[in-house]
Write a protein that holds these residues in place. Structure first.
Motif: not given
Length: 101
Positions: A21-42
């Motif tokens: 759940f955390g692995c799915a939630l953290v990238p979502f939050v990062l993308i919503v807050s403006g982090t690049p998709v590559a950073g969220a995927a990392g």
């Protein structure tokens, strides 16, 4: 007296589910807050690696604990509290010999 808590029979699976759940939630939050998709995927990949490592360590710990429980269940105490049949060198001593002789 409080009622006993209902715990899952497989607590490792619960921990892994929360990790996923955390692995799915953290990238979502990062993308919503403006982090690049590559950073969220990392970040997702790093969290997934940590979750998998923790799962492996928890399973290994469970197996070790189960082995200890099985080993301890095989040991029985006699009336005096001594472990096993020969804990004190038991049995009869013939020819009036002591264990030290």
């Amino acid at each position: 007296m409080p009622a006993p808590s209902k715990r899952s029979p497989d607590s490792v699976s619960d921990v892994v589910r929360w990790g996923a759940f955390g692995c799915a939630l953290v990238p979502f939050v990062l993308i919503v807050s403006g982090t690049p998709v590559a950073g969220a995927a990392g970040a997702a990949a790093g969290l997934a690696a940590v979750t998998c490592a923790c799962r492996a360590l928890l399973r290994q710990s469970e197996r070790s604990a189960a082995r200890v429980r099985v080993r301890e269940a095989g040991r029985h105490r006699d009336r005096t509290g001594h472990m096993g049949a020969g804990a004190q060198g038991g049995g009869q001593y013939w020819e009036r010999r002591t264990p030290v002789d």
